[in-house]
Design a protein around this motif. Sequence first.
Motif, PDB file in Angstrom:
ATOM      1  N   ALA A  60       0.851  -1.188   0.000  1.00  0.00           N
ATOM      2  CA  ALA A  60       0.000   0.000   0.000  1.00  0.00           C
ATOM      3  C   ALA A  60       0.884   1.233   0.000  1.00  0.00           C
ATOM      4  O   ALA A  60       1.797   1.356   0.832  1.00  0.00           O
ATOM      5  CB  ALA A  60      -0.920   0.015   1.213  1.00  0.00           C
ATOM      6  N   VAL A  61       0.626   2.118  -0.959  1.00  0.00           N
ATOM      7  CA  VAL A  61       1.328   3.399  -1.018  1.00  0.00           C
ATOM      8  C   VAL A  61       0.433   4.444  -0.368  1.00  0.00           C
ATOM      9  O   VAL A  61      -0.734   4.589  -0.738  1.00  0.00           O
ATOM     10  CB  VAL A  61       1.644   3.795  -2.474  1.00  0.00           C
ATOM     11  N   ILE A  62       0.982   5.166   0.612  1.00  0.00           N
ATOM     12  CA  ILE A  62       0.209   6.191   1.312  1.00  0.00           C
ATOM     13  C   ILE A  62       0.686   7.553   0.832  1.00  0.00           C
ATOM     14  O   ILE A  62       1.853   7.926   1.039  1.00  0.00           O
ATOM     15  CB  ILE A  62       0.364   6.070   2.849  1.00  0.00           C
ATOM     16  N   LEU A  63      -0.203   8.280   0.159  1.00  0.00           N
ATOM     17  CA  LEU A  63       0.123   9.579  -0.404  1.00  0.00           C
ATOM     18  C   LEU A  63      -0.457  10.678   0.476  1.00  0.00           C
ATOM     19  O   LEU A  63      -1.666  10.738   0.694  1.00  0.00           O
ATOM     20  CB  LEU A  63      -0.439   9.699  -1.828  1.00  0.00           C
ATOM     21  N   ARG A  64       0.408  11.533   0.982  1.00  0.00           N
ATOM     22  CA  ARG A  64      -0.030  12.655   1.800  1.00  0.00           C
ATOM     23  C   ARG A  64       0.491  13.961   1.187  1.00  0.00           C
ATOM     24  O   ARG A  64       1.358  13.941   0.317  1.00  0.00           O
ATOM     25  CB  ARG A  64       0.480  12.521   3.236  1.00  0.00           C
ATOM     26  N   ASP A  65      -0.017  15.067   1.673  1.00  0.00           N
ATOM     27  CA  ASP A  65       0.415  16.357   1.154  1.00  0.00           C
ATOM     28  C   ASP A  65       1.882  16.632   1.467  1.00  0.00           C
ATOM     29  O   ASP A  65       2.589  17.265   0.691  1.00  0.00           O
ATOM     30  CB  ASP A  65      -0.452  17.489   1.734  1.00  0.00           C
ATOM     31  N   ASP A  66       2.355  16.126   2.623  1.00  0.00           N
ATOM     32  CA  ASP A  66       3.712  16.453   3.053  1.00  0.00           C
ATOM     33  C   ASP A  66       4.711  15.308   2.914  1.00  0.00           C
ATOM     34  O   ASP A  66       5.916  15.518   3.019  1.00  0.00           O
ATOM     35  CB  ASP A  66       3.699  16.928   4.511  1.00  0.00           C
ATOM     36  N   SER A  67       4.237  14.086   2.692  1.00  0.00           N
ATOM     37  CA  SER A  67       5.161  12.958   2.557  1.00  0.00           C
ATOM     38  C   SER A  67       4.445  11.783   1.904  1.00  0.00           C
ATOM     39  O   SER A  67       3.219  11.721   1.876  1.00  0.00           O
ATOM     40  CB  SER A  67       5.716  12.532   3.925  1.00  0.00           C
ATOM     41  N   ASN A  68       5.244  10.844   1.387  1.00  0.00           N
ATOM     42  CA  ASN A  68       4.709   9.638   0.759  1.00  0.00           C
ATOM     43  C   ASN A  68       5.459   8.435   1.313  1.00  0.00           C
ATOM     44  O   ASN A  68       6.664   8.511   1.570  1.00  0.00           O
ATOM     45  CB  ASN A  68       4.876   9.696  -0.764  1.00  0.00           C
ATOM     46  N   SER A  69       4.752   7.316   1.489  1.00  0.00           N
ATOM     47  CA  SER A  69       5.392   6.132   2.034  1.00  0.00           C
ATOM     48  C   SER A  69       4.756   4.884   1.442  1.00  0.00           C
ATOM     49  O   SER A  69       3.727   4.939   0.766  1.00  0.00           O
ATOM     50  CB  SER A  69       5.283   6.099   3.563  1.00  0.00           C
ATOM     51  N   ILE A  70       5.382   3.742   1.699  1.00  0.00           N
ATOM     52  CA  ILE A  70       4.870   2.456   1.223  1.00  0.00           C
ATOM     53  C   ILE A  70       5.066   1.427   2.319  1.00  0.00           C
ATOM     54  O   ILE A  70       6.035   1.504   3.093  1.00  0.00           O
ATOM     55  CB  ILE A  70       5.591   2.028  -0.080  1.00  0.00           C
ATOM     56  N   ARG A  71       4.133   0.470   2.419  1.00  0.00           N
ATOM     57  CA  ARG A  71       4.289  -0.592   3.413  1.00  0.00           C
ATOM     58  C   ARG A  71       3.896  -1.940   2.807  1.00  0.00           C
ATOM     59  O   ARG A  71       3.036  -2.023   1.943  1.00  0.00           O
ATOM     60  CB  ARG A  71       3.478  -0.308   4.671  1.00  0.00           C
ATOM     61  N   GLN A  72       4.559  -2.972   3.292  1.00  0.00           N
ATOM     62  CA  GLN A  72       4.313  -4.348   2.865  1.00  0.00           C
ATOM     63  C   GLN A  72       3.023  -4.841   3.502  1.00  0.00           C
ATOM     64  O   GLN A  72       2.741  -4.572   4.670  1.00  0.00           O
ATOM     65  CB  GLN A  72       5.494  -5.218   3.288  1.00  0.00           C
ATOM     66  N   LEU A  73       2.201  -5.583   2.725  1.00  0.00           N
ATOM     67  CA  LEU A  73       0.936  -6.097   3.239  1.00  0.00           C
ATOM     68  C   LEU A  73       0.938  -7.603   3.446  1.00  0.00           C
ATOM     69  O   LEU A  73       0.040  -8.134   4.090  1.00  0.00           O
ATOM     70  CB  LEU A  73      -0.202  -5.719   2.283  1.00  0.00           C
TER      71      LEU A  73
END
Length: 214
Positions: free
Chosen positions: A46-59
């Motif tokens: 899952a890629v989490i897109l935010r206004d100030d940062s972006n991240s990804i986590r294993q599911l």
Amino acid sequence: MAKLSVFFKGKAIQTYVFETGVVHIGRDETNDITIDSLAVAKAHAAVILRDDSNSIRQLNDDFPLVINGSKVKECVLNNNDKISLGKHDILFNSAEASILPASVDNHIHKDIESLNSQIHSQLQNNSANLQIMNGSNIGKILPLKKAMTRLGHSGNGIVAISKRKDGYFISALEESDSILVNNQPIHDALLKLNNNDVIVVDNTSLQFFLDTHP
């Protein structure tokens, strides 16, 4: 906003544009980015897109998530990071960084630009709306014009409605038992919305309907 370009053995095959929210990647067709490969889990990342940062986590612990050659459980995403899933790679770029690495051939860059045009064209079609069914704004129509629309407030549940070529899908960015679709909690599912479905978010009822105008 971010762009994720999918490659197979170095060849660009698809590109996606998303606004803020959660982007699901996996083999199952209900994902925002579907990769048809046995090396990819049904729900892989899952890629989490935010206004100030972006991240990804294993599911899925049984299917590794590799970023720039290193296995990770979760990490921050930066421009031109390469997400590897089996023989597929996904190149991540924010909207502000549209320049590809020098190692990517010019013809691949042209492929991506062409695919981007197709995506933007698709996003103009199959419009849909939400109509508020209760409260002081009852009857108000909310057009779903963006690739991803967020609804709700922190603490009471937040959802994202994603616009894809095969329809509109709803998922929870912040889970709450009070987030319902047709009186059923959605929890961590990704659900395709059908005409006249009723969504409840933050004690507000909204009816989803497709725009039938040409």
